[in-house]
Write an enzyme that holds these catalytic residues in place. Structure first.
Site, PDB file in Angstrom:
ATOM      1  N   SER A 144       0.717  -1.114  -0.138  1.00 10.93           N
ATOM      2  CA  SER A 144       0.023  -0.041  -0.072  1.00 10.93           C
ATOM      3  C   SER A 144       0.766   1.221   0.093  1.00 10.93           C
ATOM      4  O   SER A 144       1.958   1.202   0.604  1.00 10.93           O
ATOM      5  CB  SER A 144      -0.959   0.128   1.277  1.00 10.93           C
ATOM      6  N   TYR A 157      -2.200   0.762  10.381  1.00  9.81           N
ATOM      7  CA  TYR A 157      -2.170   0.090   9.091  1.00  9.81           C
ATOM      8  C   TYR A 157      -0.935   0.526   8.293  1.00  9.81           C
ATOM      9  O   TYR A 157      -0.368  -0.535   7.719  1.00  9.81           O
ATOM     10  CB  TYR A 157      -3.289   0.587   8.493  1.00  9.81           C
TER      11      TYR A 157
END
Length: 251
Positions: A144, A157
């Site tokens: 990501s 995250y």
């Protein structure tokens, strides 16, 4: 074996209900992929995903897999490889979490980290070893853009993806020269059925666009793929913003 355009004939998906993974598997199945393994927690959703992919003419099998059950990863994954050589493994499982809740209750934060990092390390090492023994194949790791620099709004995250990203690059270095190709995919925010509010946000991508980028990356044997591509330059700039200024940004 991959065809002349680099499309895999056989595919193992770790995270078999991921929208990005399924968009990628569907795109590849529409080309030349004929055997697909969908690994995930047994559920009606996993079986429905398999049925959708069978519509492309692929043979699709499901296998019970839980990122948190690392003790079972070797046995489960070796059993899949024992069925026949795999051209590609797509590691696509992960959880976003709920940052305010996870900060208040460390149990949730630990579960997120164990899923996104520890579970991924466990599965990727097993798959990397199996691919090395084959002497060929691609391991595609869904990272990501959030891993490039931890933001206040999602640092739990983001840090888990930063760890995964660094690990995957190191694994690629370790497997260099073995015939195994490791590719890290860094999408930005992805608009899915669960995030319709992102429809008007800048630099938002879709599962289908990520799938297209994965296919193109396989063809070029890329090591890192950004989706959308211009995000590479945005994140490069953000990475060098002084911390005092970065803290004041609405990110």
């Amino acid at each position: 074996m991959n065809d002349a355009c680099g499309s895999p004939r056989s595919l193992l998906v770790l995270g078999g209900t991921s929208e990005i993974a399924l968009a990628t598997a569907a795109r590849l199945a529409a080309r030349r992929t004929r055997t697909i393994w969908l690994a995930g927690r047994p559920s009606p959703g996993l079986e429905e995903a398999a049925d959708r992919l069978r519509a492309y003419g692929a043979e699709v099998r499901t296998v019970a897999f839980d990122a948190l059950e690392t003790g079972s990863h070797r046995e489960t994954l070796e059993a899949v490889f024992a069925e026949g050589e795999l051209d590609m493994v797509l590691l696509a499982f992960g959880v976003v979490g709920d940052q305010p809740r996870d900060e208040r209750d460390a149990r949730h934060a630990v579960r997120l980290a164990q899923t996104n990092y520890t579970g991924a390390v466990s599965a990727a090492l097993v798959c990397g070893q199996e691919l090395r023994q084959q002497g060929r194949g691609s391991l595609v790791v869904l990272s990501s853009a959030s891993g490039e620099r931890a933001r206040r709004s999602d640092f739990l995250y983001g840090s888990s993806k930063a760890g995964l990203d660094a690990f995957a690059q190191g694994l690629g270095d370790a497997l260099h020269g073995s015939g195994v190709h490791v590719m890290v995919v860094r999408p930005g925010r992805v608009r899915t059925r669960m995030t319709p509010e992102l429809s008007s946000a800048p630099l938002v991508t879709t599962p289908e666009e990520v799938a297209e980028a994965v296919e193109a990356g396989l063809r070029r044997r890329s090591e890192v793929v950004w989706v959308p591509g211009k995000l590479r330059y945005v994140m490069a700039a953000l990475r060098h913003v002084p911390r005092r200024t970065f803290r004041r940004l609405a990110l």
